[in-house]
Design a protein around this motif. Structure first.
Motif, PDB file in Angstrom:
ATOM      1  N   THR A  30       0.817  -1.217   0.000  1.00 39.98           N
ATOM      2  CA  THR A  30       0.000   0.000   0.000  1.00 39.98           C
ATOM      3  C   THR A  30       0.844   1.258   0.000  1.00 39.98           C
ATOM      4  O   THR A  30       0.322   2.356  -0.112  1.00 39.98           O
ATOM      5  CB  THR A  30      -0.927   0.024   1.226  1.00 39.98           C
ATOM      6  OG1 THR A  30      -0.135  -0.038   2.418  1.00 39.98           O
ATOM      7  CG2 THR A  30      -1.907  -1.140   1.190  1.00 39.98           C
ATOM      8  N   GLN A  31       2.155   1.091   0.135  1.00 47.81           N
ATOM      9  CA  GLN A  31       3.043   2.247   0.209  1.00 47.81           C
ATOM     10  C   GLN A  31       4.424   1.868  -0.314  1.00 47.81           C
ATOM     11  O   GLN A  31       4.881   0.739  -0.132  1.00 47.81           O
ATOM     12  CB  GLN A  31       3.156   2.703   1.665  1.00 47.81           C
ATOM     13  CG  GLN A  31       4.052   3.874   1.890  1.00 47.81           C
ATOM     14  CD  GLN A  31       4.097   4.267   3.378  1.00 47.81           C
ATOM     15  OE1 GLN A  31       3.538   3.598   4.231  1.00 47.81           O
ATOM     16  NE2 GLN A  31       4.765   5.343   3.667  1.00 47.81           N
ATOM     17  N   ILE A  32       5.076   2.837  -0.948  1.00 42.12           N
ATOM     18  CA  ILE A  32       6.459   2.668  -1.383  1.00 42.12           C
ATOM     19  C   ILE A  32       7.295   3.722  -0.671  1.00 42.12           C
ATOM     20  O   ILE A  32       6.895   4.878  -0.562  1.00 42.12           O
ATOM     21  CB  ILE A  32       6.611   2.827  -2.907  1.00 42.12           C
ATOM     22  CG1 ILE A  32       5.892   1.695  -3.643  1.00 42.12           C
ATOM     23  CG2 ILE A  32       8.088   2.865  -3.312  1.00 42.12           C
ATOM     24  CD1 ILE A  32       5.986   1.773  -5.146  1.00 42.12           C
ATOM     25  N   VAL A  33       8.459   3.303  -0.194  1.00 42.11           N
ATOM     26  CA  VAL A  33       9.426   4.208   0.420  1.00 42.11           C
ATOM     27  C   VAL A  33      10.736   4.018  -0.336  1.00 42.11           C
ATOM     28  O   VAL A  33      11.156   2.889  -0.594  1.00 42.11           O
ATOM     29  CB  VAL A  33       9.621   3.895   1.920  1.00 42.11           C
ATOM     30  CG1 VAL A  33      10.658   4.806   2.530  1.00 42.11           C
ATOM     31  CG2 VAL A  33       8.293   4.002   2.663  1.00 42.11           C
ATOM     32  N   LEU A  34      11.370   5.121  -0.706  1.00 35.34           N
ATOM     33  CA  LEU A  34      12.628   5.037  -1.436  1.00 35.34           C
ATOM     34  C   LEU A  34      13.567   6.140  -0.981  1.00 35.34           C
ATOM     35  O   LEU A  34      13.169   7.035  -0.234  1.00 35.34           O
ATOM     36  CB  LEU A  34      12.377   5.100  -2.950  1.00 35.34           C
ATOM     37  CG  LEU A  34      11.537   6.264  -3.487  1.00 35.34           C
ATOM     38  CD1 LEU A  34      12.362   7.520  -3.612  1.00 35.34           C
ATOM     39  CD2 LEU A  34      10.943   5.882  -4.824  1.00 35.34           C
ATOM     40  N   LYS A  35      14.792   6.041  -1.427  1.00 34.91           N
ATOM     41  CA  LYS A  35      15.755   7.093  -1.114  1.00 34.91           C
ATOM     42  C   LYS A  35      16.617   7.369  -2.327  1.00 34.91           C
ATOM     43  O   LYS A  35      16.769   6.535  -3.213  1.00 34.91           O
ATOM     44  CB  LYS A  35      16.615   6.743   0.088  1.00 34.91           C
ATOM     45  CG  LYS A  35      17.734   5.792  -0.193  1.00 34.91           C
ATOM     46  CD  LYS A  35      18.750   5.835   0.929  1.00 34.91           C
ATOM     47  CE  LYS A  35      19.966   5.026   0.566  1.00 34.91           C
ATOM     48  NZ  LYS A  35      20.837   5.660  -0.382  1.00 34.91           N
TER      49      LYS A  35
END
Length: 76
Positions: A30-35
């Protein structure tokens, strides 16, 4: 993800990102986190134009002057 300099400017990064988001959503995320790095202006622009918003680092000790973390809720 990475697009070679000679292939940039044709929407490949946007296409790859959309494909990754679609595949991730199909698998139930339900969510994407990236850097990315603060100096990676192309990536930051792509992510922000694709609906990603800044968030605190998800890795303790990351230097916010060097690294940027972003997130996006899928299905929005």
């Amino acid at each position: 993800m990475y697009v070679a300099p000679t292939a940039r400017g044709h929407g490949l990064g946007r296409h790859i990102l959309q494909s990754l988001e679609d595949q991730t959503a199909v698998r139930g995320a339900t969510q994407i986190v990236l850097k990315t790095g603060v100096s990676n202006h192309g990536a930051l622009a792509l992510y922000q134009n694709s609906g990603y918003t800044p968030r605190p680092s998800y890795v303790p000790g990351r230097d916010p002057l060097v690294n940027r973390a972003l997130t996006k809720r899928l299905g929005d």
